[in-house]
Design an enzyme around this catalytic site. Structure first.
Site, PDB file in Angstrom:
ATOM      1  N   ARG A  86      13.673  25.440  -3.761  1.00 31.10           N
ATOM      2  CA  ARG A  86      13.729  24.182  -3.009  1.00 31.10           C
ATOM      3  C   ARG A  86      14.296  23.108  -3.949  1.00 31.10           C
ATOM      4  O   ARG A  86      13.745  22.874  -5.025  1.00 31.10           O
ATOM      5  CB  ARG A  86      12.315  23.841  -2.586  1.00 31.10           C
ATOM      6  N   ARG A 156       6.275  15.323  -4.997  1.00 34.16           N
ATOM      7  CA  ARG A 156       7.394  16.148  -4.523  1.00 34.16           C
ATOM      8  C   ARG A 156       8.644  15.311  -4.224  1.00 34.16           C
ATOM      9  O   ARG A 156       8.654  14.107  -4.427  1.00 34.16           O
ATOM     10  CB  ARG A 156       6.958  16.871  -3.242  1.00 34.16           C
ATOM     11  N   LYS A 217      -0.733  18.935  -4.483  1.00 34.51           N
ATOM     12  CA  LYS A 217       0.584  18.382  -4.165  1.00 34.51           C
ATOM     13  C   LYS A 217       0.472  16.924  -3.721  1.00 34.51           C
ATOM     14  O   LYS A 217      -0.568  16.500  -3.188  1.00 34.51           O
ATOM     15  CB  LYS A 217       1.253  19.209  -3.073  1.00 34.51           C
ATOM     16  N   LYS A 219       2.891  13.664  -1.879  1.00 34.64           N
ATOM     17  CA  LYS A 219       4.143  13.424  -1.157  1.00 34.64           C
ATOM     18  C   LYS A 219       4.386  11.939  -0.912  1.00 34.64           C
ATOM     19  O   LYS A 219       3.458  11.218  -0.523  1.00 34.64           O
ATOM     20  CB  LYS A 219       4.106  14.156   0.176  1.00 34.64           C
ATOM     21  N   CYS A 437       8.423  25.380  11.707  1.00 35.46           N
ATOM     22  CA  CYS A 437       8.473  25.668  10.273  1.00 35.46           C
ATOM     23  C   CYS A 437       9.152  27.019  10.067  1.00 35.46           C
ATOM     24  O   CYS A 437       9.449  27.729  11.023  1.00 35.46           O
ATOM     25  CB  CYS A 437       7.063  25.700   9.698  1.00 35.46           C
ATOM     26  N   CYS A 443       7.593  33.449   4.758  1.00 34.87           N
ATOM     27  CA  CYS A 443       6.417  32.696   4.324  1.00 34.87           C
ATOM     28  C   CYS A 443       5.194  33.611   4.196  1.00 34.87           C
ATOM     29  O   CYS A 443       4.772  34.231   5.178  1.00 34.87           O
ATOM     30  CB  CYS A 443       6.103  31.570   5.307  1.00 34.87           C
ATOM     31  N   CYS A 482       1.074  28.551  10.821  1.00 35.49           N
ATOM     32  CA  CYS A 482      -0.310  28.531  10.318  1.00 35.49           C
ATOM     33  C   CYS A 482      -0.760  27.082  10.216  1.00 35.49           C
ATOM     34  O   CYS A 482       0.060  26.168  10.352  1.00 35.49           O
ATOM     35  CB  CYS A 482      -0.404  29.246   8.957  1.00 35.49           C
ATOM     36  N   CYS A 486       3.619  22.878   8.237  1.00 37.39           N
ATOM     37  CA  CYS A 486       4.859  22.419   7.586  1.00 37.39           C
ATOM     38  C   CYS A 486       5.882  21.834   8.560  1.00 37.39           C
ATOM     39  O   CYS A 486       6.729  21.045   8.165  1.00 37.39           O
ATOM     40  CB  CYS A 486       5.490  23.561   6.812  1.00 37.39           C
TER      41      CYS A 486
HETATM   42 FE1  SRM Z   1       5.018  23.524   3.555  1.00 31.61          FE
HETATM   43  C1  SRM Z   1       3.156  25.808   1.786  1.00 31.61           C
HETATM   44  C2  SRM Z   1       7.491  25.646   3.821  1.00 31.61           C
HETATM   45  C3  SRM Z   1       6.859  20.977   4.599  1.00 31.61           C
HETATM   46  C4  SRM Z   1       2.112  21.668   4.145  1.00 31.61           C
HETATM   47  N1  SRM Z   1       5.272  25.391   2.863  1.00 31.61           N
HETATM   48  C5  SRM Z   1       4.428  26.161   2.125  1.00 31.61           C
HETATM   49  C6  SRM Z   1       5.113  27.446   1.648  1.00 31.61           C
HETATM   50  C7  SRM Z   1       5.751  27.168   0.324  1.00 31.61           C
HETATM   51  C8  SRM Z   1       4.234  28.698   1.617  1.00 31.61           C
HETATM   52  C9  SRM Z   1       3.560  29.023   0.298  1.00 31.61           C
HETATM   53  O1  SRM Z   1       2.782  28.190  -0.210  1.00 31.61           O
HETATM   54  O2  SRM Z   1       3.787  30.115  -0.208  1.00 31.61           O
HETATM   55  C10 SRM Z   1       6.189  27.574   2.773  1.00 31.61           C
HETATM   56  C11 SRM Z   1       7.437  28.371   2.415  1.00 31.61           C
HETATM   57  C12 SRM Z   1       8.045  29.014   3.632  1.00 31.61           C
HETATM   58  C13 SRM Z   1       9.394  29.540   3.375  1.00 31.61           C
HETATM   59  O3  SRM Z   1       9.554  30.782   3.409  1.00 31.61           O
HETATM   60  O4  SRM Z   1      10.326  28.767   3.148  1.00 31.61           O
HETATM   61  C14 SRM Z   1       6.369  26.124   3.174  1.00 31.61           C
HETATM   62  N2  SRM Z   1       6.853  23.333   3.966  1.00 31.61           N
HETATM   63  C15 SRM Z   1       7.757  24.348   4.122  1.00 31.61           C
HETATM   64  C16 SRM Z   1       9.058  23.858   4.715  1.00 31.61           C
HETATM   65  C17 SRM Z   1      10.281  24.608   4.183  1.00 31.61           C
HETATM   66  C18 SRM Z   1       8.961  23.951   6.252  1.00 31.61           C
HETATM   67  C19 SRM Z   1      10.234  23.775   7.010  1.00 31.61           C
HETATM   68  O5  SRM Z   1      10.359  24.504   8.007  1.00 31.61           O
HETATM   69  O6  SRM Z   1      11.066  22.927   6.712  1.00 31.61           O
HETATM   70  C20 SRM Z   1       8.970  22.377   4.320  1.00 31.61           C
HETATM   71  C21 SRM Z   1       9.530  22.125   2.948  1.00 31.61           C
HETATM   72  C22 SRM Z   1       9.431  20.711   2.581  1.00 31.61           C
HETATM   73  C23 SRM Z   1      10.112  20.363   1.291  1.00 31.61           C
HETATM   74  O7  SRM Z   1      11.342  20.355   1.285  1.00 31.61           O
HETATM   75  O8  SRM Z   1       9.401  20.039   0.339  1.00 31.61           O
HETATM   76  C24 SRM Z   1       7.458  22.170   4.281  1.00 31.61           C
HETATM   77  N3  SRM Z   1       4.560  21.616   4.172  1.00 31.61           N
HETATM   78  C25 SRM Z   1       5.500  20.779   4.707  1.00 31.61           C
HETATM   79  C26 SRM Z   1       4.860  19.716   5.414  1.00 31.61           C
HETATM   80  C27 SRM Z   1       5.565  18.624   6.207  1.00 31.61           C
HETATM   81  C28 SRM Z   1       5.910  17.440   5.377  1.00 31.61           C
HETATM   82  O9  SRM Z   1       5.573  17.340   4.204  1.00 31.61           O
HETATM   83  O10 SRM Z   1       6.539  16.540   5.951  1.00 31.61           O
HETATM   84  C29 SRM Z   1       3.489  19.922   5.301  1.00 31.61           C
HETATM   85  C30 SRM Z   1       2.366  19.089   5.986  1.00 31.61           C
HETATM   86  C31 SRM Z   1       2.163  17.789   5.359  1.00 31.61           C
HETATM   87  C32 SRM Z   1       1.090  17.849   4.310  1.00 31.61           C
HETATM   88  O11 SRM Z   1       1.401  18.190   3.171  1.00 31.61           O
HETATM   89  O12 SRM Z   1      -0.064  17.600   4.659  1.00 31.61           O
HETATM   90  C33 SRM Z   1       3.321  21.116   4.501  1.00 31.61           C
HETATM   91  N4  SRM Z   1       2.978  23.681   3.005  1.00 31.61           N
HETATM   92  C34 SRM Z   1       1.969  22.847   3.398  1.00 31.61           C
HETATM   93  C35 SRM Z   1       0.724  23.362   2.908  1.00 31.61           C
HETATM   94  C36 SRM Z   1      -0.673  22.720   3.090  1.00 31.61           C
HETATM   95  C37 SRM Z   1      -0.983  21.722   2.053  1.00 31.61           C
HETATM   96  C38 SRM Z   1      -2.400  21.218   2.119  1.00 31.61           C
HETATM   97  O13 SRM Z   1      -2.587  19.994   2.138  1.00 31.61           O
HETATM   98  O14 SRM Z   1      -3.325  22.030   2.170  1.00 31.61           O
HETATM   99  C39 SRM Z   1       1.024  24.563   2.230  1.00 31.61           C
HETATM  100  C40 SRM Z   1       0.023  25.524   1.537  1.00 31.61           C
HETATM  101  C41 SRM Z   1      -0.497  24.986   0.254  1.00 31.61           C
HETATM  102  O15 SRM Z   1      -0.010  24.034  -0.333  1.00 31.61           O
HETATM  103  O16 SRM Z   1      -1.473  25.584  -0.197  1.00 31.61           O
HETATM  104  C42 SRM Z   1       2.446  24.738   2.326  1.00 31.61           C
HETATM  105 FE1  SF4 Z   2       4.357  28.987   6.220  1.00 28.86          FE
HETATM  106 FE2  SF4 Z   2       2.302  27.947   7.472  1.00 28.86          FE
HETATM  107 FE3  SF4 Z   2       4.080  26.373   6.326  1.00 28.86          FE
HETATM  108 FE4  SF4 Z   2       4.755  27.656   8.483  1.00 28.86          FE
HETATM  109  S1  SF4 Z   2       3.149  26.127   8.375  1.00 28.86           S
HETATM  110  S2  SF4 Z   2       5.984  27.534   6.602  1.00 28.86           S
HETATM  111  S3  SF4 Z   2       3.641  29.543   8.280  1.00 28.86           S
HETATM  112  S4  SF4 Z   2       2.742  27.738   5.265  1.00 28.86           S
END
Ligand code: SRM
Ligand code: SF4
Length: 573
Positions: A86, A156, A217, A219, A437, A443, A482, A486
């Site tokens: 990323r 981030r 993390k 943001k 997502c 993922c 899930c 995201c």
């Molecule tokens: Fe996310 C984890 C993809 C935006 C909350 N996110 C992941 C991971 C890296 C899975 C992992 O931990 O192994 C996913 C990778 C999937 C893949 O194969 O690419 C993933 N997140 C994404 C992306 C690519 C979704 C998308 O379809 O665009 C977004 C990448 C953003 C970036 O460029 O940095 C993405 N993730 C978000 C958002 C939305 C936002 O920030 O606007 C959220 C919700 C907002 C928030 O943070 O509350 C989000 N991602 C999470 C979480 C839960 C964090 C938490 O507070 O518990 C995880 C899991 C974790 O961190 O443990 C996670």
């Molecule tokens: Fe993966 Fe869950 Fe984030 Fe979708 S919402 S990319 S399934 S961690």
């Protein structure tokens, strides 16, 4: 430093057992770990022990293709390990030359051949095998891109409203997004040493993030009202631009948003950010630094599920957190200045900026840029990059803006966009208002399909809107695989959250502006339940809505779900 040197967090139980991530950060020698040695280990395609986590701070996640995992398992092969990268792109701006470089790498050196635009204004490569990782970083570096701190317990990629129309204000906001990103970056030179063969140095401190980095993390956004396309309430820290006569004078600061939760754990919930008040421009970096430093010191380092800023505010009180920031920064927040969010969507098609330049926003389903049959999106983007004189902007809705086009080049760019499916007049408003997502197959946390399911769901929703004679309207609909959320389903009018294969929790009642968290409507259901339920609700909405009333407001007014006002008490009630 040894594990016993980790300082107990002054605000939490001094005897609490730290999460293992605290140990690994402490022992990592400022994020170096043994990544370098691991790179030459040919016995596995993956990373060993702590390095699996540490590479995240360098912007990579170890993954494998879950579709082929069972077959490889049967053949007694290890999963086909690879990394997802990323990039760090504050404000999502990427130059044509950079685009051409990433286009080539995606084609030649990734398993999926795609460039994936994310919900946080950057791109991801999926499926980079270990022998190509270093080359990838060196290629990125050669065009001025890095992936430092796009994952891990750090601040981030900083988002910024992609608003090329009011160019001057946007330029200022974008400059702040870049400055904040740089100010909060880790100081360790581990990234350059490992990936760019940089000179070996010794790191002795991380002045802002601390030697054990953040509890979780973090943001940040810079946002220009009235557009809230960055979804401020998904973010720990937001700088909402306040302008006077078109000149940026300062920011309202919103703290403590976040959307993730865990199924079955009522101590976790999506939460909106709190308004701390206005600051003038010169205080921006100090405030950013000290919101981070208070979260660093007060955040929960024992339980990662309760470690984000949103829980720190709810545990210790938003006012106490704010007072501590004021004291550390030596700055008092003033009363918030008035502003309003009225929209979150991207403005598709051409718009003309105040500088006379033209900007074309194109819809990219799921942000996945790939050559599809009859829709060679990736080739189209490349052809545009070859002649484009402006830049590209990745939006927080996974779309792309071809920005800064002079009038005389509009027709040529538009022709390429049409020929390659980047402009497709058959896309409905509903399709453009829907987002998912990544989820399966890459993922590791996915419980249900999201990206690969979205198009089907959109078609079904389009049919319902058509049936009820509201085909030109749309509902902000988001699907996530899930409860991490995201694709920001927890700010949608209709949010589907994966529970298991083909099963989702359905949440209703977010609004168009992104200022309300939706509430659970149906639990663990499949299409045969939620599509008929949506049919009925859309039918009701089409007949009984007030003038211009959006679906999310309607379901709240009708009491179909209760409004979530204060997440901690209302969300699970
Ligand atoms: Fe996310 C984890 C993809 C935006 C909350 N996110 C992941 C991971 C890296 C899975 C992992 O931990 O192994 C996913 C990778 C999937 C893949 O194969 O690419 C993933 N997140 C994404 C992306 C690519 C979704 C998308 O379809 O665009 C977004 C990448 C953003 C970036 O460029 O940095 C993405 N993730 C978000 C958002 C939305 C936002 O920030 O606007 C959220 C919700 C907002 C928030 O943070 O509350 C989000 N991602 C999470 C979480 C839960 C964090 C938490 O507070 O518990 C995880 C899991 C974790 O961190 O443990 C996670
Ligand atoms: Fe993966 Fe869950 Fe984030 Fe979708 S919402 S990319 S399934 S961690």
């Amino acid at each position: 430093m040894s594990t016993s040197d980790i300082k107990p967090n002054s605000k939490h139980d001094a005897n609490a057992k730290f999460a293992d991530n605290e140990r690994l950060k402490t022992q990592s020698n400022f994020l170096r770990g043994t990544i370098e040695a691991d790179l030459s280990d040919q016995l596995t395609g993956g990373f060993n022990a702590d390095n699996f986590q540490l590479i995240r701070f360098h912007g990579m996640y170890q993954q494998d293709d879950r579709d082929i995992r069972p077959e490889r398992n049967k053949q007694k092969l290890e999963p086909l390990h690879n990394v997802m990268l990323r990039a760090r792109m504050p404000g999502g701006i990427i130059q044509p030359q950079q685009w051409l470089a990433i286009d080539e790498f995606a084609a030649d050196k990734t398993m999926y051949g795609s460039i994936r635009l994310t919900t946080r204004q950057t791109f991801q490569f999926h499926g980079v095998l270990k022998p190509n990782i270093k080359e990838m970083h060196q290629m990125l570096n050669s065009v001025g891109i890095d992936s430092i701190a796009t994952a891990g317990d750090v601040n981030r990629n900083v988002l910024c409203t992609t608003n090329p129309v009011e160019s001057e204000l946007h330029q200022e906001a974008y400059d702040w997004a870049t400055k904040i990103s740089e100010h909060l970056l880790p100081h360790t030179k581990a990234y350059a040493e490992i990936w760019l063969d940089g000179e070996k140095t010794e790191t002795t401190e991380e002045p802002i993030l601390g030697s054990t980095y953040l509890p979780r993390k973090f943001k940040t956004t810079v946002t220009i009202p009235p557009n809230n396309e960055v979804d401020v309430h998904a973010n720990d820290l937001n700088f909402v631009a306040i302008a006077d006569n078109g000149k940026l004078v300062g920011f309202n600061v919103l703290v403590g948003g976040g959307l993730a939760m865990t199924h079955g754990d009522t101590a976790t919930y999506p939460r909106k950010a709190d308004d701390f008040g206005f600051i003038s421009l010169e205080h921006t970096l100090k405030i950013a630094e000290h919101v981070v430093s208070v979260q660093r010191d007060w955040g929960n380092r024992a339980n990662r599920k309760n470690a984000k800023t949103k829980y720190t505010l709810d545990t210790f009180g938003s006012d106490n957190f704010k007072a501590e920031v004021e004291q550390r920064a030596g700055v008092k927040f003033e009363d918030s200045r008035p502003y309003e969010f009225t929209t979150r969507g991207d403005r598709f098609g051409w718009v003309e900026g105040i500088d006379g330049k033209h900007h074309l926003t194109v819809f990219i389903q799921n942000g996945r840029i790939l050559d599809y049959p009859n829709q060679p999106l990736k080739t189209g983007c490349r052809k545009i990059a070859e002649i484009h004189q402006g830049d590209f902007r990745m939006t927080a809705n996974q779309n792309l803006i071809i920005a800064g086009v002079p009038a005389e080049q509009k027709a040529e760019i538009e022709k390429i966009a049409y020929e390659h499916g980047l402009i497709d007049d058959s896309h409905t408003n509903q399709r453009k208002a829907s987002m998912a997502c990544v989820s399966l197959p890459t993922c590791p946390l996915a419980m249900a399909e999201a990206e690969r399911y979205l198009s089907d769901l959109v078609e079904k929703t389009e049919a319902l809107l058509d049936k009820h004679n509201v085909a030109d309207d749309d509902i902000i609909m988001r699907v996530v695989g899930c409860p991490n959320g995201c694709g920001r389903a927890m700010l949608a009018e209709v949010g589907l959250v994966g529970k298991g294969p083909g099963k989702y929790n359905v949440y209703l009642g977010g609004n168009r502006e992104g200022t309300r968290v939706p509430k659970l409507f149906l639990e663990n259901v499949s299409e045969d339940v939620y599509v008929p339920a949506l049919d009925e609700l859309i039918g009701q909405w089409s007949k009984e809505r007030n003038n211009g009333e959006c679906f999310g407001d309607f379901v709240i007014r009708k009491g179909i779900v209760a409004e979530v006002k204060v997440s901690k008490t209302d969300f699970h009630a």
